[in-house]
Design a protein around this motif. Sequence first.
Motif, short mmCIF file in Angstrom:
data_model
loop_
_atom_site.label_atom_id
_atom_site.label_comp_id
_atom_site.label_asym_id
_atom_site.label_seq_id
_atom_site.Cartn_x
_atom_site.Cartn_y
_atom_site.Cartn_z
N ASP A 41 0.86 -1.18 0.00
CA ASP A 41 0.00 0.00 0.00
C ASP A 41 0.90 1.23 0.00
N THR A 42 0.61 2.19 -0.86
CA THR A 42 1.45 3.39 -0.95
C THR A 42 0.61 4.57 -1.41
N ASN A 43 1.07 5.78 -1.10
CA ASN A 43 0.40 6.98 -1.61
C ASN A 43 1.19 7.64 -2.74
N PHE A 44 2.23 6.97 -3.25
CA PHE A 44 2.88 7.41 -4.48
C PHE A 44 1.89 7.26 -5.63
N SER A 45 1.90 8.19 -6.56
CA SER A 45 1.09 8.02 -7.76
C SER A 45 1.83 7.13 -8.75
N SER A 46 1.08 6.57 -9.68
CA SER A 46 1.70 5.69 -10.68
C SER A 46 2.71 6.46 -11.53
N GLN A 47 2.41 7.72 -11.84
CA GLN A 47 3.33 8.52 -12.65
C GLN A 47 4.60 8.86 -11.88
N GLN A 48 4.50 9.04 -10.57
CA GLN A 48 5.69 9.33 -9.78
C GLN A 48 6.64 8.13 -9.75
N LEU A 49 6.08 6.93 -9.53
CA LEU A 49 6.92 5.74 -9.53
C LEU A 49 7.55 5.53 -10.90
N ALA A 50 6.74 5.73 -11.96
CA ALA A 50 7.26 5.55 -13.32
C ALA A 50 8.37 6.56 -13.61
N SER A 51 8.21 7.78 -13.10
CA SER A 51 9.23 8.81 -13.36
C SER A 51 10.56 8.46 -12.69
N LEU A 52 10.50 7.80 -11.52
CA LEU A 52 11.74 7.38 -10.86
C LEU A 52 12.46 6.31 -11.69
N VAL A 53 11.68 5.36 -12.21
CA VAL A 53 12.28 4.33 -13.06
C VAL A 53 12.87 4.96 -14.32
N LYS A 54 12.14 5.89 -14.92
CA LYS A 54 12.60 6.57 -16.14
C LYS A 54 13.89 7.33 -15.87
N MET A 55 13.95 8.03 -14.73
CA MET A 55 15.15 8.79 -14.38
C MET A 55 16.37 7.88 -14.26
N GLN A 56 16.18 6.72 -13.59
CA GLN A 56 17.31 5.82 -13.39
C GLN A 56 17.75 5.19 -14.70
N LEU A 57 16.81 4.82 -15.56
CA LEU A 57 17.16 4.25 -16.86
C LEU A 57 17.88 5.27 -17.74
N ASN A 58 17.54 6.54 -17.55
CA ASN A 58 18.12 7.59 -18.38
C ASN A 58 19.57 7.88 -18.01
N ASP A 59 19.86 7.98 -16.69
CA ASP A 59 21.23 8.35 -16.30
C ASP A 59 22.04 7.17 -15.76
N ASN A 60 21.33 6.07 -15.37
CA ASN A 60 22.01 4.87 -14.87
C ASN A 60 23.05 5.24 -13.81
N ALA A 61 22.66 6.12 -12.89
CA ALA A 61 23.60 6.66 -11.91
C ALA A 61 23.81 5.70 -10.75
N GLU A 62 24.96 5.84 -10.10
CA GLU A 62 25.24 5.12 -8.87
C GLU A 62 24.74 5.95 -7.70
N TRP A 63 24.14 5.29 -6.72
CA TRP A 63 23.57 5.99 -5.58
C TRP A 63 24.42 5.75 -4.33
N ASN A 64 24.50 6.77 -3.51
CA ASN A 64 25.17 6.67 -2.22
C ASN A 64 24.13 6.34 -1.16
N ILE A 65 24.12 5.09 -0.68
CA ILE A 65 23.13 4.64 0.29
C ILE A 65 23.81 4.52 1.66
N VAL A 66 23.32 5.31 2.61
CA VAL A 66 23.89 5.36 3.96
C VAL A 66 22.86 4.80 4.94
N SER A 67 23.32 3.94 5.83
CA SER A 67 22.43 3.32 6.83
C SER A 67 22.71 3.89 8.21
#
Length: 657
Positions: A521-547
């Motif tokens: 269950d989420t309150n993200f819209s379908s277009q918002q999730l799709a835009s995140l996937v599109k952004m990553q496919l476009n730049d294929n960037a590495e992310w800095n994940i800190v825990s």
Amino acid sequence: MRRKSTFEDFEEMFRDESSDSEDCGEKKELEFDPRIVRKMRRPEIPANGSELFEEQGETQADFYDEDADEYGEMPKKHKKSKKEKLSAEERYRMREDRLRKKAEKRRRNKHIGGKILTFIQLLLSIVLMAAFVMLNILPDKYLLAAGVILFFLFVFCFLLQFGRRVHWFGKILSLILIGVLIFGNIYLAKTMGTLNVVTKAKTYQTDKIVIAVMADNPAQSIEDAKDYQFGIMSGLDRAKVDQAIEHISEGLNQELDISEYTTYSELVQHLYDGKIDAMIYNQTLDELIEDNNPGFIEKVRIIDDFEVKTEVLMKDVPDLPITKEPFIVFLSGMDAYGTLDQTCRSDVNILACVNPTTKQVLLVSVPRDAYVEIPGITYGESDKLTHAGMYGIQYSIATMEQIFDIDIDYYVRVNFSAVIQMVDALGGIDVESDYAFSTYYKQYNADTDTWSYYEYKKGLNHLDGIYALAFARERMNAAGGDYQRAKNQQKVIAALLEKIKSPAVLTGYTNLLSSLEGTMDTNFSSQQLASLVKMQLNDNAEWNIVSSTVYGYSSEEYCASYADSPLYVEILDDDSILAVKEVIDKLMAGEVISEPRVTDLQQIYEVDESDMEGDYYVNNHADDDEYDDFYWEHGGYLDESDYETFVHPETEEDDYE
């Protein structure tokens, strides 16, 4: 000029004109004038003229009328038509033209089917491109490349239809492409439908209110128990229980005999003693009641249940451009399998702070047993953070906002089934374990509720859904207890992000979404999730994940959800909260982040590397039967007599509560 009256005179004139033409070096074709000659006796015809007559079923003799006067006109009854007045050469040419036109028509008809196929191919290509545009996950460069390829394939197949020998190849290729395009359109339509279902935020929550009697009670339904005395709690969840009582009373057409209690322990004990015949309560509290009344679940039997739906009052969802501005997501892991239809405890509480421009993610874990106030529920009293999930996702979000003094924009709520299915849909994940250990994981089976054993090695482990969930849930056999479990949960999330951000996610995008249907269950819209996937496919960037993790002091306190007796809780360390808040502020400001500073309390909880060496944490749970019986008999809690068998001598008791 005198008109020639005889054929000989005409021939003489013809010879004179021919000689004149030859003298001039020119050849003039004789033009026949029907006004001069009605009929030529036997003009010279082409070499294949006889074949022409034979094809028409005639002979040359049939064509000429031998009975006509040699020089005179045709008799009226044999008068030639306009068509018959044409010369043999003209009729031959007309015949040739007619045959050529028929051949061309047959050739055109022969390839019309292939041309129709190519236009069907073109139509399906247009539909596919429109679906990609609507789904909005392909970057423009990929979308343009796909369009060019589809158009080239159409032109290629269409041109093949004009070849005498290759048109069949074009038809076969076009049929194959049509099949692929149909599959692609169905796949994208299913993806869009599933994405809309997954991102459709729930506007209500469901609680299951149950009627329980002792296991040996003869009542099999609420009708059998209509004259029973029912016990209920007078405090929290009273409104939902009252709705169920009203529904039951209307169905039975009579009022129920109700007794109210202030503690669950008293309510349960009176049921055991026969002072009441049945109890009505929210089934979400099963585990909580079981924890403090061991054996409760086995001793009672549910004879009926009623679903009570209440509206989820959430603040307006911000329509942020999440590919350009930082945002915060609350990740809630529910303590349940199956679907998310019912409310239950929030076993995992993690903040994911994301800055898409600097490509950074900060994961913040808060202990499930954190002793906090739940806004709108406890009203000045405190409770476990995990209990906030029983009242709804909005109360968990409000509690996390209060802890860190932040605004949380979005949430993603999943349960155990979602984790299993998501990992499997991605083909498994690779997680890095800090040390080797073993676990007994509960592989959910509605019929058997079986337990299984699994060993993790130090370093990289490739895990499927079941083992990934077990890795994230183990705390009894972890050197750092609950805090190591929080680290392992973040490792699983980081591994999932690694898989999701790779281009390979396109091939499993629909399966991934399907795996989350009903379990997320989420309150993200379908277009918002799709835009995140599109952004990553476009730049294929590495992310800095800190825990990071918020630490606290172990204690036993009374909780608003269960006032019977003190429960094990974690009182959060203010300095630990501040250290995490400092990193959150840096990320939101666009600065490069690293792990929060180490606090004094964190140093106390840090596990020495030497404690992780050896095989203690691998062999700690070696006896299947003993461990299994222990969990079923004691509800997962240890007493003093169990320490020598199950707990490392140097481990504090509070770490295993």
